[in-house]
Design an enzyme around this catalytic site. Sequence first.
Site, mmCIF file in Angstrom:
data_model
loop_
_atom_site.group_PDB
_atom_site.id
_atom_site.type_symbol
_atom_site.label_atom_id
_atom_site.label_comp_id
_atom_site.label_asym_id
_atom_site.label_seq_id
_atom_site.Cartn_x
_atom_site.Cartn_y
_atom_site.Cartn_z
ATOM 1 N N HIS A 16 -4.883 1.905 8.480
ATOM 2 C CA HIS A 16 -4.408 0.614 7.967
ATOM 3 C C HIS A 16 -3.573 -0.113 9.020
ATOM 4 O O HIS A 16 -3.746 -1.310 9.244
ATOM 5 C CB HIS A 16 -3.571 0.816 6.699
ATOM 6 C CG HIS A 16 -4.370 0.897 5.437
ATOM 7 N ND1 HIS A 16 -5.267 1.903 5.201
ATOM 8 C CD2 HIS A 16 -4.412 0.076 4.346
ATOM 9 C CE1 HIS A 16 -5.814 1.722 3.992
ATOM 10 N NE2 HIS A 16 -5.318 0.610 3.470
ATOM 11 N N HIS B 129 1.294 8.262 4.728
ATOM 12 C CA HIS B 129 1.314 8.423 6.178
ATOM 13 C C HIS B 129 2.698 8.835 6.649
ATOM 14 O O HIS B 129 3.715 8.413 6.081
ATOM 15 C CB HIS B 129 0.937 7.115 6.890
ATOM 16 C CG HIS B 129 -0.526 6.939 7.111
ATOM 17 N ND1 HIS B 129 -1.275 7.773 7.923
ATOM 18 C CD2 HIS B 129 -1.392 6.016 6.636
ATOM 19 C CE1 HIS B 129 -2.536 7.372 7.929
ATOM 20 N NE2 HIS B 129 -2.631 6.309 7.145
#
Length: 232
Positions: free
Chosen positions: A140, A189
């Site tokens: 992302h 993440h």
Amino acid sequence: MSRHQLGMLIGMSVVAGLLFGFVELAGEVMEGETSAFDKSLLLALRDPLNPDQPGGPWWLARMARDITSLGSTTILTMVTVATLGFLLLLHKRAAALLVLVSIGGGGTLSTLLKMLFDRARPDLVPHGDQVISASFPSGHAMQSAVVYLTLGALLAQFVEGRRTKAYLLTWAMLLTLVIGASRVYLGVHWPTDVLAGWSVGAAWAAFCWMVAEWLQRRGAVEQDRPEATAGR
């Protein structure tokens, strides 16, 4: 030294610096040197009384999920397709091809890097979004940098005035930053995944910008600057 040469030199320095930062960070991640930093920052964003829940008011988690979707493959593909259609309507086929190669290449690079490092996702807290790929670097963060920074630089060439150009580029950078930050907030993440994604994504976008400038000067890509179309 001409203004163009100075710009290219600065661009090359930026790319080299970002890539050096990525390589150094990747080495420390693989050696486990960033583990304490990753864990402490990830937990700092959680509710101290209940680490299973994100910190802050209830609406912040909903907002983070909305923001993180702006870096999803679906949204980035739609934005890219819309941009390609816009360029084709303006009969800028070479520019459209360059955008397609730039963004497609960035996506391919992201996939290859994930396969190379194969880092596991965070397991300290529940994930606030579904994940199916490896953790390092953040797809992302990287792909939003590639898409939004590339398109921000492209759109900046259609407008006049430094303030307007700065406005477009600022929004491109802001989107990239908040999308990456949302991945850490949602617990999908490690912070270093996002830092790495930003670094290599911005480096790729800067490299593609330099290639576009070089091709435009050689006449291989249509000039997008307003003065090039003023006489039409």
